[in-house]
Design an enzyme around this catalytic site. Structure first.
Site, PDB file in Angstrom:
ATOM      1  N   GLY A 179       0.729  -1.341  -0.021  1.00  0.00           N
ATOM      2  CA  GLY A 179      -0.151   0.003  -0.052  1.00  0.00           C
ATOM      3  C   GLY A 179       0.773   1.217  -0.115  1.00  0.00           C
ATOM      4  O   GLY A 179       1.930   1.286   0.663  1.00  0.00           O
ATOM      5  N   GLY A 407     -31.863  -7.869  -5.004  1.00  0.00           N
ATOM      6  CA  GLY A 407     -31.334  -7.071  -6.049  1.00  0.00           C
ATOM      7  C   GLY A 407     -30.810  -5.926  -5.695  1.00  0.00           C
ATOM      8  O   GLY A 407     -29.675  -5.454  -6.059  1.00  0.00           O
ATOM      9  N   THR A 428      -7.089 -12.499   4.100  1.00  0.00           N
ATOM     10  CA  THR A 428      -5.903 -13.098   3.866  1.00  0.00           C
ATOM     11  C   THR A 428      -4.606 -12.226   3.838  1.00  0.00           C
ATOM     12  O   THR A 428      -3.415 -12.337   3.684  1.00  0.00           O
ATOM     13  CB  THR A 428      -5.924 -13.679   2.271  1.00  0.00           C
ATOM     14  OG1 THR A 428      -6.353 -12.755   1.463  1.00  0.00           O
ATOM     15  CG2 THR A 428      -6.650 -15.077   2.058  1.00  0.00           C
ATOM     16  N   GLU A 430      -2.564  -9.312   6.580  1.00  0.00           N
ATOM     17  CA  GLU A 430      -2.202  -9.212   7.945  1.00  0.00           C
ATOM     18  C   GLU A 430      -2.053 -10.499   8.447  1.00  0.00           C
ATOM     19  O   GLU A 430      -2.447 -10.885   9.467  1.00  0.00           O
ATOM     20  CB  GLU A 430      -3.093  -8.341   8.691  1.00  0.00           C
ATOM     21  CG  GLU A 430      -2.806  -6.687   8.597  1.00  0.00           C
ATOM     22  CD  GLU A 430      -1.867  -6.311   9.285  1.00  0.00           C
ATOM     23  OE1 GLU A 430      -1.205  -5.208   9.036  1.00  0.00           O
ATOM     24  OE2 GLU A 430      -1.255  -7.000  10.438  1.00  0.00           O
TER      25      GLU A 430
END
Lengths: 682, 682
Positions: A179, A407, A428, A430
């Protein structure tokens, strides 16, 4: 069908109970972060999302709400618990902003603070806090996400030039999913193998410039873009490769390991593995923040689905004037209410975790005390376990809420698609949830002994001999209360299922039995002739993870019990007590087969369990909206069109239908009653 | 740990078994639809996606592959089974294109074909087939998705002007989520209440122009845009409202109900509800196509996850030279293999459904035979049930595959995010899964008697008296074989779990017992003083849905058994036989509590079940890649970067690691073995 929960409950009382020790941080966020600039924007491009989120991060920095965890002398508050609570509140807004915040001030800033020393703090910390210096936390490599101790990036000291040489040996070793890397980052904390005087001292971290003032990559640094993801469009994840990049000696974050000018390596922690996991252990805040943020997203999804289900009509009730809304259906309640009960349970467990983390970190990093190894390891295990529980629950629950809104739940304007896509990676990153469960299991099997963080030795023959002989369950919350409740239960049969002691005993028995069984099987495998070490462990992997899972569920139940015990106002206490019953019984119900297999439930009692859960749903049904009101999510944070539009629409339709029925002199529309056929779709 | 599946299996043989009756359609698609124009594009805007998908739909139309289901006299092939197989193959490409195809040629074209008459066909069918006339299927309304019989849109005939007046009375009645509405549609098949001579004759359909040649909305038509969704960015879903729009009399699609010039209503089907559900029943293809397409997306996700898991290394095996990949982990196998077994099972069940649908529809619509009501209702029930099973399985499995690929699974370049987001709506469109399960249950409880499609009467006291007295399970596939296998099993204990007869008997017992129990409880409620009709049903809703679920699972198992029986090549047959064992046993394992509660498993056998499943995983492990090879998905359709890059990356890393180990004279990297700690994330 008697309703034993007669009293109306004031959601404000629930809010107060839930708010806990950092109530002031939560209150402040509700009052002052209610700003459209922090909401997700639907339908923007990735480039637009990244620009917007960078601006929002800057605005958040200016507000001073991101620096609670930093030292007072640099303008922070030395408030570790406050800092993760703050992130948890930001997570009710656009989750890209939460992740960006977590990267900048949690991971990057946290590593600088906790792995660096005074010269790093003096030079960089204020700029990190103000976002003048955006940064990355560059640990994960493309080729091997979970095997951190074996990172392939190297950083080799040359005494002649007094610099390190940072190098990516092949593509599998490039830093990935980082990041702040693709667009904003100016520096990165880079993890690599420290080599000096020809010897590898294991993974350490360096502060490395990756872009110059103009935003161009520094010499030798190659920056890639991970491109569009499932969600989190506002986070600029990217890839970093280093081609023999020269890094000055003093850029080593050297709290736990130092290299002298001549290349001599020193560290207060002799053992390399232990040193590495001590360094990692200081970074536990990130994992705690992810768990808390997953909780926020889950609460918001439930808030939307519950309010929608309270307005939405599906079929007219046959021969009745009564308006049936979808929350009235048993199967709809079976979806919403156990999820809501678990969300409360996890909230209490998270609160306890944050307090523990705060106390442990404050002792070491503020008061300068020695690390209490046992406490630190239990904290890491708890953080890993709750991260698994919170994120798995978020993935399941947000998916369920999306489907419960039909919807409408598929349209971005109703928020749920963003909540789903943004949180999806939480299971998934950290730490992969499966790998984290193994970590929890290892702690239980070894009593958190040496090298807790590593699973070094899972397969070694010698390892199993070291395992704890007797399984002792450590308790955290409300020790005395829980021991008393459990001790009061004579056996497992003929005890009312709403007896809290029975519930606790069931959770406890399951954990102890699973642990002992896994231990026994590992021991057996270790004495099996010709069994390869990997197979010794792999053969039992499902059993080992089951032990970890049951451990987490017990911890969470105990936290919920303690939370109920702290609630004084009688009506709220009774409601939470019933919700705790639902958490306990629906958790047992989900694993009913295990309890039947192990003689803890007879078939007759297993059936009684199902009807008791249904009975609890009926009792809690009238309090559904109150329970989401208790989360106290400001309307301005919800950004879901259906919450505004659907109630009015349903009222108008019901009024018009009633008018038509009156005209036709019939009580329900012709030929209908409860038609449940459904349209071919669009 | 012996491996009883020694022989290598040729994936071509598996492909042939899976391809079935419409093998030529599948082969043609693999050879001729391998075109980059049909692949998803990552990172485009919604507007770009819509433009691209419109172009792709046109290109698909030009290829002639979308019209198999239309009558030969208009250029089609009267091949109903071929048309849904064709859509299933398109679904391996961008799912926006599949849905766009389904809307244009399945729903819009299908309604025109099956509800309209010759004058409609002559005038419009060729333009529909060529995509010169893009259209919508406008049924669902904003305020009440599942209660189709109670649509609020009205279409009132005025004999004076010889036109209908189409009107949306309030916002809850606007048509919503309508594909092709926001951008492309020129006409729409609009469903509304037909009123003539002051009387409502129930829901009918009209062909209504919604845009002029310049693309502007027709007078009185308001068109809205549903905007960005969780997925399917290339499908232009929108909203339609009608403000007293005048519709010529001959635009009524009048196969099942006609209005004369003077306003006299006639129909060959007297009962209004029966007429409505007969009309709906003709449209079963849509639901079958969604199920098949969900299957394709699931296969693709598994293909990606299995191949990734075969390349990806996580930790070095302690003290071994052996390379461990993540597919070697027991818990990873527990995720992938049962999902793969179920995917095969559903594929066989889908194949059987398509054949049945083809035969039923060909008899009526090609050969002009009378509708066989029993066969038609069983078909609708089967289509509903399999749609539920396929789409729920897709949602779960694609999510699992995304997680099994870790961070890589979160990047759009690796395809999984699109597969997840695009298929997410499948569980709630073309009939909400929960509502469809109720439909299946109703068929079972009433023996598919009158008004099957409607759940009119669920709550009526009289209803339960009509329920079937004795529960007889209808069989489809391989009747004789299955009866023989079941009859050969003496009891439920002491029978080997790999005995196919025992497995079938367990599924059968569960279904029969669930159905009988639900019936008994409904009867009891109907004689309970003061119980409101809605509550009579709602009290048993979970039990009723369970009965439907168990029914579907039995049907699917029987289809798999029949599929294995058709396989002649010995090695492939043995592999499929073992995979069928895994489907059967993992399904029983998932509902183990039920079997324990009902005396069908002892605790000891329940534990044996777990170890038998693990044993099957070990046997099937070496065949994992072969099993996805059997899907025969062309490489060009996969569009997942990791499939290309990961194997090379892992090879390079392993080679370099080996080199370093050789230099250092050690067999595993220092200080490591199986470290499983994990990085704080990005």
């Amino acid at each position: 069908m008697t309703n034993t929960l007669n009293a109306a409950v004031d959601p404000e009382v629930l809010r107060e109970v839930l708010d806990g020790r950092w109530a002031h941080v939560r209150r402040d966020a509700r009052e002052n972060l209610d700003d459209p600039d922090f909401l997700p924007v639907y339908g923007e491009t990735m480039a637009e999302a990244r620009e917007r989120v960078t601006r929002a991060a800057k605005k958040l920095a200016d507000s001073g709400r991101v620096v609670l965890g930093f030292p007072k002398e640099y303008g922070g508050q030395d408030d570790s618990g406050g800092s993760v609570t703050s992130i948890e509140m930001v997570a009710f807004n656009d989750l890209s902003i939460m992740v960006k915040t977590g990267v900048q001030w949690g991971l990057f800033g946290g590593a600088l603070q906790l792995l660096g020393t005074k010269r790093h703090h003096d030079e960089y910390l204020r700029d990190v806090m103000s976002f003048a210096l955006p940064g990355c936390f560059a640990m994960t490599e493309t080729g091997h996400g979970s095997d951190v101790q074996q990172l392939r990036t190297t950083c080799t000291y040359d005494a002649a030039t007094r610099t390190f040489d940072l190098h990516t040996p092949h593509e599998a070793a490039r830093k990935d999913y980082i990041g702040n890397a693709a667009k904003d980052g100016r520096m990165a904390v880079v993890f690599a193998q420290l080599v000096t005087q020809g010897k590898n001292h294991g993974v350490h971290a360096w502060l490395v410039p990756i872009r110059d003032e103009q935003g161009n990559p520094m010499p030798g640094v190659t920056i890639g873009d991970d491109g569009p993801k499932a969600g989190l469009p506002g986070v600029d994840n990217g890839r970093l490769s280093f081609d023999h990049v020269s890094v000055p000696r003093d850029m080593l974050l050297d709290r736990y390991g130092q290299v002298a000018e001549d290349g001599t390596y020193t560290s207060s922690i002799e053992n390399e593995t232990r040193r590495f996991f001590t360094m990692l252990g200081t970074l536990v805040r990130g994992r705690v923040s992810v768990g808390g943020s997953a909780g926020s997203a889950t609460k918001l999804a439930l808030d939307i689905a519950v309010r929608y289900g309270e307005a939405r009509r599906q079929f007219a009730a046959p021969g009745e004037e009564r308006e049936i809304v979808i929350n009235d259906y048993l199967v709809h309640q079976r979806k919403l209410l156990p999820a809501l009960a678990k969300t409360y349970a996890l909230h209490f467990a998270q609160g306890e975790l944050v307090e523990t983390m705060h106390d442990v970190q404050t002792a070491v990093h503020v008061h300068g005390q020695e690390i209490d190894e046992q406490a630190q390891r239990e904290l890491e295990s708890r953080a890993a376990g709750l991260k698994v529980a919170q994120t798995a629950h978020a993935t399941q629950t947000i998916q369920m809420c999306r489907e419960a809104c039909g919807g409408a739940g598929y349209l971005q304007e109703n928020r749920l698609p963003h909540l789903k896509a943004d949180t999806d990676v939480f299971t998934t990153f950290e730490g992969d949830n499966t790998v984290l469960l193994q970590l929890v299991a290892k702690g239980l099997l070894t009593g958190y002994r040496d090298n807790f963080g590593s699973l070094d030795g899972w397969g070694r023959v010698g390892f199993v001999a070291d395992m704890v002989r007797e399984t002792v369950l450590e308790r955290t919350a409300a020790r005395a209360l829980i021991a008393r409740l459990v001790d009061a239960v004579p056996g497992v049969d003929d005890v009312p299922m709403l007896d809290r002691g029975w519930q606790l005993k069931m959770f406890e028995f399951r954990e102890k039995h699973s642990l002992e069984g896994a231990t026994r099987r590992l021991r057996k495998n270790s004495t099996t002739e010709g069994m390869a070490p990997f197979d010794m462990f792999n053969d039992v992997q499902d059993h080992v993870l089951k032990a970890a899972q049951t451990h987490i569920e017990r911890i969470v139940l105990e936290s919920f019990v303690a939370g109920v015990d702290r609630t004084e106002e009688p009506a709220a206490r009774q409601l939470l007590d019933t919700l705790c019953d639902l958490y306990a019984l629906s958790t047992i119900e989900a694993d009913k087969a295990w309890f039947l297999e192990h003689g803890q439930l007879t078939p007759a009692r297993a059936k009684l369990l199902t009807s008791t859960v249904n009975q609890l749903l009926r009792e809690l049904r009238p309090h559904l909206v109150t329970l989401v009101d208790g989360f106290a999510i400001p309307d301005g944070w919800k950004a879901a069109a259906i919450l505004v539009e659907e109630p009015a629409r349903q009222e108008a339709m019901a009024a018009r239908d009633a008018e038509l029925r009156a005209q036709n002199g019939q009580s329900t529309p012709e030929g209908t009653a409860t038609a449940v056929d459904v349209p071919p779709g669009q």
